[in-house]
Scaffold this motif. Structure first.
Motif, PDB file in Angstrom:
ATOM      1  N   ASP A 230       0.286  -1.480  -0.021  1.00 58.72           N
ATOM      2  CA  ASP A 230       0.029   0.206   0.230  1.00 58.72           C
ATOM      3  C   ASP A 230       0.911   1.413  -0.270  1.00 58.72           C
ATOM      4  O   ASP A 230       0.280   1.969  -0.813  1.00 58.72           O
ATOM      5  CB  ASP A 230      -0.881   0.327   1.344  1.00 58.72           C
ATOM      6  CG  ASP A 230      -1.715  -0.687   0.908  1.00 58.72           C
ATOM      7  OD1 ASP A 230      -2.503  -1.515   0.017  1.00 58.72           O
ATOM      8  OD2 ASP A 230      -2.438  -1.388   2.408  1.00 58.72           O
TER       9      ASP A 230
ATOM     10  N   LYS B  39       1.528   6.317  -7.367  1.00 64.67           N
ATOM     11  CA  LYS B  39       0.525   6.637  -8.005  1.00 64.67           C
ATOM     12  C   LYS B  39       0.297   8.893  -7.588  1.00 64.67           C
ATOM     13  O   LYS B  39      -0.203   9.575  -8.205  1.00 64.67           O
ATOM     14  CB  LYS B  39      -0.558   6.695  -7.160  1.00 64.67           C
ATOM     15  CG  LYS B  39      -1.089   5.663  -7.231  1.00 64.67           C
ATOM     16  CD  LYS B  39      -2.608   4.616  -6.617  1.00 64.67           C
ATOM     17  CE  LYS B  39      -3.710   3.583  -7.407  1.00 64.67           C
ATOM     18  NZ  LYS B  39      -4.439   3.155  -6.427  1.00 64.67           N
TER      19      LYS B  39
ATOM     20  N   THR C 158      -3.138  -3.862 -11.300  1.00 62.96           N
ATOM     21  CA  THR C 158      -3.919  -3.967 -12.533  1.00 62.96           C
ATOM     22  C   THR C 158      -3.585  -5.929 -13.014  1.00 62.96           C
ATOM     23  O   THR C 158      -4.713  -6.164 -13.666  1.00 62.96           O
ATOM     24  CB  THR C 158      -3.949  -3.605 -13.737  1.00 62.96           C
ATOM     25  OG1 THR C 158      -4.211  -1.844 -13.312  1.00 62.96           O
ATOM     26  CG2 THR C 158      -4.404  -3.777 -15.122  1.00 62.96           C
TER      27      THR C 158
ATOM     28  N   ASN D 101      -5.494  -7.431  -3.248  1.00 68.37           N
ATOM     29  CA  ASN D 101      -5.341  -5.823  -4.283  1.00 68.37           C
ATOM     30  C   ASN D 101      -5.965  -5.702  -4.894  1.00 68.37           C
ATOM     31  O   ASN D 101      -5.413  -5.919  -6.286  1.00 68.37           O
ATOM     32  CB  ASN D 101      -3.790  -5.824  -3.198  1.00 68.37           C
ATOM     33  CG  ASN D 101      -3.804  -4.256  -3.102  1.00 68.37           C
ATOM     34  OD1 ASN D 101      -4.993  -3.265  -4.256  1.00 68.37           O
ATOM     35  ND2 ASN D 101      -3.022  -3.355  -2.702  1.00 68.37           N
TER      36      ASN D 101
ATOM     37  N   LEU E 174       2.255   1.171  -3.570  1.00 67.82           N
ATOM     38  CA  LEU E 174       1.231   2.117  -5.061  1.00 67.82           C
ATOM     39  C   LEU E 174       1.231   3.731  -4.808  1.00 67.82           C
ATOM     40  O   LEU E 174       0.625   4.027  -5.275  1.00 67.82           O
ATOM     41  CB  LEU E 174      -0.289   0.853  -4.567  1.00 67.82           C
ATOM     42  CG  LEU E 174      -0.258  -0.043  -4.860  1.00 67.82           C
ATOM     43  CD1 LEU E 174      -0.847  -0.938  -4.060  1.00 67.82           C
ATOM     44  CD2 LEU E 174      -0.156  -0.157  -6.044  1.00 67.82           C
TER      45      LEU E 174
ATOM     46  N   GLN F 159      -5.897  -3.063  -6.325  1.00 67.02           N
ATOM     47  CA  GLN F 159      -5.513  -1.582  -6.641  1.00 67.02           C
ATOM     48  C   GLN F 159      -4.217  -2.649  -8.169  1.00 67.02           C
ATOM     49  O   GLN F 159      -4.003  -1.440  -9.090  1.00 67.02           O
ATOM     50  CB  GLN F 159      -5.081  -1.184  -6.056  1.00 67.02           C
ATOM     51  CG  GLN F 159      -5.215  -0.105  -5.285  1.00 67.02           C
ATOM     52  CD  GLN F 159      -4.526   0.304  -4.118  1.00 67.02           C
ATOM     53  OE1 GLN F 159      -4.331   1.730  -4.373  1.00 67.02           O
ATOM     54  NE2 GLN F 159      -4.678  -0.286  -3.154  1.00 67.02           N
TER      55      GLN F 159
END
Length: 242
Positions: free
Chosen positions: A108, A115, A146, A142, A111, A144
């Motif tokens: 996290d 971002k 892809t 997760n 990520l 987020q």
């Protein structure tokens, strides 16, 4: 206990990295960017030898060369990685303090960095061995992420390991004696039964644990075509979804 890493980790040549190191909250990371702007990124999760290991940094640079902001965080959070001089009899105890299914907080953090600091909008993840198990875990947890590629690492001790959230590619070596053919067959059967997203499983003939992260100068001639094929397959999967 036999050494499961049959490529010669103790004889690795040094590697002149193309990227740089950054501090992201409580963890350090190695980052390599392409020469042009992109909003696509890939997280690379290292094996037991850690984020400083030359082979993993070579992979980071390789992926970045295909047009992705690529980052390998220290998922061991400053603790010692496994060393080639350590005794395999101690490996189970070492693993108790380095659980590949306890990586959610660090994921996290990375990520958020990708971002907010790098402008990434689509983010994938690739992991090797210990990192492959972590990728399998994160692709179950997760949304987020892809897409994911897990190289010779699967979660064995959970019945809730098949409902992947996003496309995931599993790469194995035929002669990897840490992962049996029966385990691969079971994974395939269960994914077919439970998984609702794209997935692929591929076994590379004659290859041992750790085969896909060797640098060119360390490849044996007979293995080189399979190593290059696995690398191309990994990149193709990333390009297909990220």
């Amino acid at each position: 206990m036999a050494d499961p890493f049959l490529y010669h980790t103790g004889e690795r040549s040094q590697y002149g990295c193309l990227g740089h190191e950054v501090q992201i909250e409580h963890i350090k990371a190695y980052v390599c960017r392409p020469s042009f702007f992109t909003d696509r990124a890939v997280i690379v999760i290292h094996d037991i030898f850690g984020w400083l290991f030359p082979d993993i940094r070579y992979i980071v640079d390789l992926i970045a060369g295909h047009g992705y902001i690529t980052i390998c965080p220290d998922f061991f959070k400053g603790t010692d990685p496994w060393k080639t001089t350590d005794h395999w009899a101690d490996f189970a105890d070492w693993m108790k303090h380095h659980d590949p299914m306890k990586v959610d907080k660090e994921a996290d953090v990375v990520l958020k960095y990708l971002k907010e600091q790098c402008g990434a909008k689509k983010i994938g993840i690739v992991g090797f061995s210990w990192g492959g198990m972590a990728v399998h875990h994160l692709m179950l947890k997760n949304p987020q992420l892809t897409a994911g590629v897990s190289l010779y690492g699967i979660i064995r001790d959970s019945e809730e390991r098949y409902n992947l959230l996003n496309p995931t590619f599993f790469i194995f070596g035929e002669k990897d004696h840490t992962i049996s053919y029966d385990q691969i067959t079971l994974l395939e059967e269960k994914l077919k039964q439970y998984c609702k997203v794209a997935y692929e499983i591929k076994v590379y003939p004659g290859q041992v644990h750790g085969f896909a992260q060797l640098k060119p100068e360390d490849m044996k001639p007979d293995d080189k075509p399979y190593i290059e094929e696995a690398r191309k397959d990994m990149i193709d999967w990333i390009k297909m979804f990220i």
